[in-house]
Write an enzyme that holds these catalytic residues in place. Sequence first.
Site, PDB file in Angstrom:
ATOM      1  N   LYS A 215     -28.250  16.755 -25.904  1.00 35.05           N
ATOM      2  CA  LYS A 215     -28.209  15.649 -26.853  1.00 35.05           C
ATOM      3  C   LYS A 215     -27.026  15.847 -27.780  1.00 35.05           C
ATOM      4  O   LYS A 215     -26.913  16.866 -28.460  1.00 35.05           O
ATOM      5  CB  LYS A 215     -29.514  15.607 -27.646  1.00 35.05           C
ATOM      6  CG  LYS A 215     -29.531  14.522 -28.704  1.00 35.05           C
ATOM      7  CD  LYS A 215     -30.900  14.369 -29.312  1.00 35.05           C
ATOM      8  CE  LYS A 215     -30.882  13.321 -30.406  1.00 35.05           C
ATOM      9  NZ  LYS A 215     -32.218  13.146 -30.998  1.00 35.05           N
ATOM     10  N   LYS A 269     -28.135  12.486 -23.412  1.00 36.62           N
ATOM     11  CA  LYS A 269     -28.137  11.414 -24.398  1.00 36.62           C
ATOM     12  C   LYS A 269     -26.919  11.535 -25.290  1.00 36.62           C
ATOM     13  O   LYS A 269     -26.629  12.640 -25.744  1.00 36.62           O
ATOM     14  CB  LYS A 269     -29.412  11.553 -25.214  1.00 36.62           C
ATOM     15  CG  LYS A 269     -29.613  10.554 -26.296  1.00 36.62           C
ATOM     16  CD  LYS A 269     -30.913  10.817 -26.977  1.00 36.62           C
ATOM     17  CE  LYS A 269     -30.963   9.922 -28.181  1.00 36.62           C
ATOM     18  NZ  LYS A 269     -31.734  10.465 -29.232  1.00 36.62           N
TER      19      LYS A 269
HETATM   20  C1  PBG Z   1     -34.710  11.458 -33.137  1.00 40.77           C
HETATM   21  C2  PBG Z   1     -34.123  10.582 -32.103  1.00 40.77           C
HETATM   22  C3  PBG Z   1     -32.932   9.842 -32.188  1.00 40.77           C
HETATM   23  C4  PBG Z   1     -32.882   9.066 -31.019  1.00 40.77           C
HETATM   24  C5  PBG Z   1     -34.011   9.366 -30.251  1.00 40.77           C
HETATM   25  N1  PBG Z   1     -34.754  10.316 -30.927  1.00 40.77           N
HETATM   26  C6  PBG Z   1     -31.919   9.733 -33.257  1.00 40.77           C
HETATM   27  C7  PBG Z   1     -31.221  10.926 -33.746  1.00 40.77           C
HETATM   28  O1  PBG Z   1     -31.268  12.001 -33.152  1.00 40.77           O
HETATM   29  O2  PBG Z   1     -30.608  10.794 -34.802  1.00 40.77           O
HETATM   30  C8  PBG Z   1     -31.804   8.062 -30.704  1.00 40.77           C
HETATM   31  C9  PBG Z   1     -32.187   6.945 -29.779  1.00 40.77           C
HETATM   32  C10 PBG Z   1     -31.280   5.770 -29.814  1.00 40.77           C
HETATM   33  O3  PBG Z   1     -30.223   5.762 -30.476  1.00 40.77           O
HETATM   34  O4  PBG Z   1     -31.629   4.791 -29.148  1.00 40.77           O
HETATM   35  N2  PBG Z   1     -34.415  12.795 -33.091  1.00 40.77           N
END
Ligand code: PBG
Length: 347
Positions: A215, A269
């Site tokens: 991520k 992601k």
């Molecule tokens: C929370 C989380 C996030 C997303 C999914 N879980 C945001 C972040 O890490 O700040 C992002 C999903 C999206 O942008 O559609 N940890």
Amino acid sequence: MSSKRNGDTSDPLATRSDGSFPAVRMRRNRQAQWTRRLVAENRLATDDLIWPLFVIEGENKRDAVPSMPGVDRLSIDLAVAAAHEAADLGIPAIALFPNTEASLRRADAAEAFNPDNLVCRATRAVREAGLDIGIILDVALDPYTSHGHDGLLIGDRIDNDATLEALVRQSLVQVEAGASVLAPSDMMDGRIGEIRRALEVAGYKDTLLMSYAAKYASAFYGPFRDAVGSSSNLKGDKRTYQMDPANTDEAIREVTLDIAEGADMVMVKPGLPYLDIVQRVSHELRVPTFAYQVSGEYAMLMASAERGWLDKNRTMLESLIAFKRAGAAGVLSYFAPEAAKLLRAEA
Ligand code: PBG
């Protein structure tokens, strides 16, 4: 092309068998829908889709997310209706994200361990509907912290090991509520192992872990943070725990560790800007690899479609097949229900 290079031009069949034109005409396979269908190397199916939903308090309430046209935050009853819709469309799983009331966001993220918090109540309500559908819940503290970070702040640093304890407690209330899949999205070190151990000890041997393994610290999460109400709270950025967009080998190490610690599935992601990572992970590690087509990717496409600059349905399906081509087992996408409807119409 000169006739000399082509050989005897009086006999068009006397072509060279070295793979050159006109013996080889790549367009033959593309000439009609039926042959394009036969030779297609990848196919997008509803079976590949996971639908993320935002949940709010209230009843019969839907609240638009301005930066995500077409996406509403839903009260629990409407989230259950959406789960029915997903099941009817054949979407295998939904992912629920709570928009926690501001008054419940604290430095210690205590609401994350409340068995009656919004996402746990929503999960129980969907479970009670008796649908054959997977429920995926994020494990991360950002919906519950006053500072909007995924971990606990000690001084001005996110403390890894203190956060692990909190994540384990959050995981247990979420499986007790009925989550089928826990998806740790916090990027703390060692969390998959700790959560897996706690699940085994508590007897939850079949709970799946879908790790947000690679991520990245991405600006494409902006609209999501609007949707869950954490963007105005967030102090600083998440670069001490989420990955640097410049890195690739590091993603392979992250995924390898999470698999060793007990993850059943992994996620990359964001999605399209990180398709090279999806491809490397799925091809080199041969594990079920998911991609999250995140909020900012959705927003870009929808903004262009609203202006009439891009064809929404075609770009949607093209972006989704790209994940399959890269080797993804499936995709989390806000387009899931629309894509499922288009796929059904095509069938
Ligand atoms: C929370 C989380 C996030 C997303 C999914 N879980 C945001 C972040 O890490 O700040 C992002 C999903 C999206 O942008 O559609 N940890």
